[in-house]
Enzyme design. Sequence first.
Site, PDB file in Angstrom:
ATOM      1  N   LYS A  83       0.856  -1.189   0.000  1.00  0.00           N
ATOM      2  CA  LYS A  83       0.000   0.000   0.000  1.00  0.00           C
ATOM      3  C   LYS A  83       0.889   1.235   0.000  1.00  0.00           C
ATOM      4  O   LYS A  83       1.809   1.334   0.825  1.00  0.00           O
ATOM      5  CB  LYS A  83      -0.882  -0.046   1.242  1.00  0.00           C
ATOM      6  CG  LYS A  83      -2.181   0.729   1.147  1.00  0.00           C
ATOM      7  CD  LYS A  83      -3.017   0.391   2.387  1.00  0.00           C
ATOM      8  CE  LYS A  83      -4.292   1.171   2.440  1.00  0.00           C
ATOM      9  NZ  LYS A  83      -4.985   0.968   3.724  1.00  0.00           N
TER      10      LYS A  83
HETATM   11  O1  G3P Z   1      -7.608   1.888   5.582  1.00  0.00           O
HETATM   12  C1  G3P Z   1      -7.976   3.116   5.128  1.00  0.00           C
HETATM   13  C2  G3P Z   1      -9.355   3.602   5.542  1.00  0.00           C
HETATM   14  O2  G3P Z   1     -10.315   2.601   5.443  1.00  0.00           O
HETATM   15  C3  G3P Z   1      -9.395   4.397   6.792  1.00  0.00           C
HETATM   16  O3  G3P Z   1     -10.692   4.666   7.239  1.00  0.00           O
HETATM   17  O4  G3P Z   1     -12.201   5.353   9.056  1.00  0.00           O
HETATM   18  O5  G3P Z   1      -9.767   5.994   9.179  1.00  0.00           O
HETATM   19  O6  G3P Z   1     -11.300   7.089   7.541  1.00  0.00           O
HETATM   20  P1  G3P Z   1     -10.992   5.836   8.304  1.00  0.00           P
END
Ligand code: G3P
Length: 217
Positions: A83
Amino acid sequence: MKFFIDTADVAEIKDLAATGLVDGVTTNPSLIAKSGRPILEVIKEICGVVDGPVSAEVTATDHETMMKEAALLLKLADNIAIKVPLTVDGLKTCKALSDDGIQVNVTLCFSAGQALLAAKAGAAFISPFVGRLDDIGINGMDLIADIADIYANFDFDTEILVASVRGPQHVIDAAKLGADVATLPPAVLRALYNHPLTDKGLDAFLKDWAKTGQSIL
Ligand code: G3P
Protein backbone atom coordinates in the site's frame (compact mmCIF):
# COMPACT_ATOMS: atom_id res chain seq x y z
CA MET A 1 -18.20 -7.74 -4.69
CA LYS A 2 -15.25 -8.57 -2.48
CA PHE A 3 -15.18 -7.75 1.24
CA PHE A 4 -11.87 -6.92 2.86
CA ILE A 5 -11.58 -6.27 6.59
CA ASP A 6 -10.03 -2.95 7.60
CA THR A 7 -8.19 -3.82 10.81
CA ALA A 8 -4.91 -5.16 12.22
CA ASP A 9 -6.70 -6.95 15.06
CA VAL A 10 -5.89 -10.61 14.42
CA ALA A 11 -8.58 -11.95 16.76
CA GLU A 12 -11.23 -9.95 14.85
CA ILE A 13 -9.86 -11.14 11.50
CA LYS A 14 -9.92 -14.80 12.64
CA ASP A 15 -13.47 -14.44 13.93
CA LEU A 16 -14.75 -12.82 10.72
CA ALA A 17 -12.74 -15.08 8.39
CA ALA A 18 -14.72 -18.00 9.87
CA THR A 19 -17.85 -16.59 8.17
CA GLY A 20 -16.28 -17.44 4.81
CA LEU A 21 -17.14 -13.94 3.56
CA VAL A 22 -13.74 -12.28 3.96
CA ASP A 23 -11.68 -11.89 0.78
CA GLY A 24 -8.73 -9.92 2.14
CA VAL A 25 -7.47 -7.46 4.75
CA THR A 26 -6.34 -3.84 4.66
CA THR A 27 -4.15 -2.19 7.24
CA ASN A 28 -2.62 1.26 7.60
CA PRO A 29 -0.13 2.83 10.02
CA SER A 30 -2.94 4.00 12.33
CA LEU A 31 -4.44 0.49 12.50
CA ILE A 32 -1.00 -1.05 13.19
CA ALA A 33 -0.48 1.52 15.97
CA LYS A 34 -3.90 0.60 17.40
CA SER A 35 -2.93 -3.10 17.45
CA GLY A 36 0.08 -2.22 19.64
CA ARG A 37 2.16 -4.88 17.83
CA PRO A 38 5.30 -4.80 15.63
CA ILE A 39 4.24 -4.35 12.00
CA LEU A 40 6.23 -7.25 10.52
CA GLU A 41 4.93 -9.70 13.13
CA VAL A 42 1.29 -8.68 12.84
CA ILE A 43 1.24 -8.55 9.02
CA LYS A 44 2.81 -12.02 8.79
CA GLU A 45 0.22 -13.40 11.19
CA ILE A 46 -2.68 -11.83 9.24
CA CYS A 47 -1.32 -13.31 5.99
CA GLY A 48 -1.62 -16.76 7.56
CA VAL A 49 -5.30 -16.21 8.40
CA VAL A 50 -6.67 -15.05 5.03
CA ASP A 51 -5.82 -16.28 1.52
CA GLY A 52 -6.64 -13.01 -0.22
CA PRO A 53 -4.50 -9.89 -0.42
CA VAL A 54 -3.30 -8.29 2.80
CA SER A 55 -2.46 -4.62 2.28
CA ALA A 56 0.66 -3.56 4.17
CA GLU A 57 1.45 0.15 3.93
CA VAL A 58 4.88 1.69 3.51
CA THR A 59 5.67 4.50 5.91
CA ALA A 60 8.50 6.21 4.03
CA THR A 61 7.68 9.27 1.94
CA ASP A 62 10.49 8.98 -0.65
CA HIS A 63 10.53 6.49 -3.52
CA GLU A 64 13.85 4.79 -2.69
CA THR A 65 12.97 4.07 0.91
CA MET A 66 9.45 3.00 -0.08
CA MET A 67 11.02 0.40 -2.40
CA LYS A 68 13.23 -0.90 0.43
CA GLU A 69 10.28 -1.11 2.82
CA ALA A 70 8.20 -2.87 0.15
CA ALA A 71 10.96 -5.44 -0.41
CA LEU A 72 10.98 -6.27 3.30
CA LEU A 73 7.18 -6.47 3.54
CA LEU A 74 6.99 -8.69 0.44
CA LYS A 75 9.28 -11.26 2.09
CA LEU A 76 6.64 -11.89 4.78
CA ALA A 77 4.16 -13.84 2.63
CA ASP A 78 2.91 -14.45 -0.90
CA ASN A 79 -0.39 -12.64 -0.38
CA ILE A 80 0.97 -9.17 0.45
CA ALA A 81 -0.30 -6.13 -1.47
CA ILE A 82 1.93 -3.12 -0.99
CA LYS A 83 0.00 0.00 0.00
CA VAL A 84 1.40 3.37 -1.02
CA PRO A 85 0.06 6.89 -0.55
CA LEU A 86 -1.20 8.88 -3.51
CA THR A 87 1.87 11.10 -3.87
CA VAL A 88 4.43 11.51 -6.67
CA ASP A 89 6.81 9.16 -4.87
CA GLY A 90 3.99 6.77 -3.99
CA LEU A 91 2.95 6.46 -7.63
CA LYS A 92 6.56 6.06 -8.78
CA THR A 93 6.77 3.18 -6.34
CA CYS A 94 3.44 1.83 -7.58
CA LYS A 95 4.66 1.85 -11.20
CA ALA A 96 7.96 0.13 -10.33
CA LEU A 97 6.32 -2.59 -8.23
CA SER A 98 3.42 -3.14 -10.65
CA ASP A 99 5.88 -3.55 -13.53
CA ASP A 100 7.37 -6.40 -11.46
CA GLY A 101 3.94 -8.05 -11.12
CA ILE A 102 3.39 -6.97 -7.51
CA GLN A 103 -0.09 -5.97 -6.35
CA VAL A 104 -0.18 -2.34 -5.22
CA ASN A 105 -3.00 -0.62 -3.33
CA VAL A 106 -2.88 3.17 -3.75
CA THR A 107 -4.39 4.81 -0.70
CA LEU A 108 -5.56 8.26 0.42
CA CYS A 109 -7.41 8.91 -2.86
CA PHE A 110 -9.82 11.85 -2.69
CA SER A 111 -10.31 12.82 -6.36
CA ALA A 112 -11.07 11.18 -9.70
CA GLY A 113 -7.91 12.73 -11.16
CA GLN A 114 -5.82 10.99 -8.49
CA ALA A 115 -7.59 7.70 -9.30
CA LEU A 116 -6.74 8.15 -13.00
CA LEU A 117 -3.06 8.61 -12.14
CA ALA A 118 -3.07 5.48 -9.96
CA ALA A 119 -4.59 3.38 -12.76
CA LYS A 120 -1.99 4.66 -15.20
CA ALA A 121 0.68 3.69 -12.63
CA GLY A 122 -0.62 0.11 -12.74
CA ALA A 123 -2.30 -0.03 -9.33
CA ALA A 124 -4.13 -3.28 -8.58
CA PHE A 125 -6.41 -1.33 -6.20
CA ILE A 126 -7.36 2.32 -5.77
CA SER A 127 -8.63 3.24 -2.31
CA PRO A 128 -10.97 6.26 -2.35
CA PHE A 129 -11.88 7.33 1.21
CA VAL A 130 -15.64 7.89 1.16
CA GLY A 131 -16.18 8.50 4.88
CA ARG A 132 -13.51 11.19 5.19
CA LEU A 133 -15.07 13.02 2.20
CA ASP A 134 -18.54 12.77 3.78
CA ASP A 135 -17.00 14.15 7.00
CA ILE A 136 -16.11 17.40 5.20
CA GLY A 137 -19.45 17.72 3.45
CA ILE A 138 -18.50 16.18 0.09
CA ASN A 139 -20.46 13.13 -1.07
CA GLY A 140 -17.87 10.34 -1.08
CA MET A 141 -20.08 8.09 -3.18
CA ASP A 142 -20.02 10.63 -6.06
CA LEU A 143 -16.28 9.96 -6.24
CA ILE A 144 -16.87 6.22 -6.56
CA ALA A 145 -19.31 6.85 -9.43
CA ASP A 146 -16.81 9.14 -11.19
CA ILE A 147 -13.95 6.65 -10.85
CA ALA A 148 -16.16 3.79 -12.07
CA ASP A 149 -17.09 5.82 -15.18
CA ILE A 150 -13.50 6.77 -15.93
CA TYR A 151 -12.10 3.27 -15.43
CA ALA A 152 -14.84 1.80 -17.65
CA ASN A 153 -14.01 4.30 -20.43
CA PHE A 154 -10.46 2.97 -20.67
CA ASP A 155 -10.88 -0.65 -19.51
CA PHE A 156 -8.43 -0.13 -16.65
CA ASP A 157 -7.86 -3.30 -14.60
CA THR A 158 -7.44 -1.32 -11.37
CA GLU A 159 -10.07 -2.43 -8.84
CA ILE A 160 -12.06 0.19 -6.94
CA LEU A 161 -11.59 -0.57 -3.24
CA VAL A 162 -14.01 1.59 -1.27
CA ALA A 163 -12.30 2.64 1.97
CA SER A 164 -13.12 4.76 5.01
CA VAL A 165 -16.46 2.97 5.18
CA ARG A 166 -18.61 4.15 8.07
CA GLY A 167 -21.70 1.95 7.88
CA PRO A 168 -23.86 -0.53 5.91
CA GLN A 169 -25.31 2.20 3.65
CA HIS A 170 -21.84 2.92 2.27
CA VAL A 171 -21.51 -0.76 1.37
CA ILE A 172 -24.92 -0.88 -0.32
CA ASP A 173 -24.26 2.34 -2.27
CA ALA A 174 -20.81 1.09 -3.34
CA ALA A 175 -22.32 -2.24 -4.45
CA LYS A 176 -24.99 -0.43 -6.50
CA LEU A 177 -22.22 1.46 -8.27
CA GLY A 178 -20.40 -1.79 -9.02
CA ALA A 179 -17.33 -1.13 -6.84
CA ASP A 180 -15.07 -4.18 -6.89
CA VAL A 181 -14.18 -4.22 -3.18
CA ALA A 182 -15.25 -2.59 0.07
CA THR A 183 -12.91 -2.68 3.04
CA LEU A 184 -15.00 -2.86 6.16
CA PRO A 185 -14.28 -2.13 9.79
CA PRO A 186 -15.36 -5.32 11.66
CA ALA A 187 -18.39 -3.55 13.18
CA VAL A 188 -19.69 -2.67 9.71
CA LEU A 189 -19.52 -6.26 8.47
CA ARG A 190 -21.36 -7.37 11.59
CA ALA A 191 -23.94 -4.61 11.17
CA LEU A 192 -24.70 -5.78 7.61
CA TYR A 193 -26.30 -8.94 9.04
CA ASN A 194 -28.78 -7.03 11.17
CA HIS A 195 -32.39 -6.08 10.57
CA PRO A 196 -34.98 -5.69 13.37
CA LEU A 197 -37.60 -7.53 11.30
CA THR A 198 -35.24 -10.51 11.01
CA ASP A 199 -34.95 -10.64 14.82
CA LYS A 200 -38.70 -10.15 15.31
CA GLY A 201 -39.58 -12.74 12.66
CA LEU A 202 -37.20 -15.34 14.07
CA ASP A 203 -38.53 -14.79 17.58
CA ALA A 204 -42.10 -15.41 16.36
CA PHE A 205 -41.08 -18.51 14.36
CA LEU A 206 -39.30 -20.00 17.40
CA LYS A 207 -42.24 -19.32 19.72
CA ASP A 208 -44.70 -20.96 17.28
CA TRP A 209 -42.31 -23.88 16.79
CA ALA A 210 -42.02 -24.45 20.53
CA LYS A 211 -45.82 -24.75 20.72
CA THR A 212 -45.76 -27.73 18.30
CA GLY A 213 -43.60 -29.78 20.67
CA GLN A 214 -41.71 -31.04 17.60
CA SER A 215 -37.98 -31.39 17.00
CA ILE A 216 -36.26 -31.83 13.63
CA LEU A 217 -33.38 -33.84 15.12
O1 G3P B 1 -7.61 1.89 5.58
C1 G3P B 1 -7.98 3.12 5.13
C2 G3P B 1 -9.35 3.60 5.54
O2 G3P B 1 -10.32 2.60 5.44
C3 G3P B 1 -9.40 4.40 6.79
O3 G3P B 1 -10.69 4.67 7.24
O4 G3P B 1 -12.20 5.35 9.06
O5 G3P B 1 -9.77 5.99 9.18
O6 G3P B 1 -11.30 7.09 7.54
P1 G3P B 1 -10.99 5.84 8.30
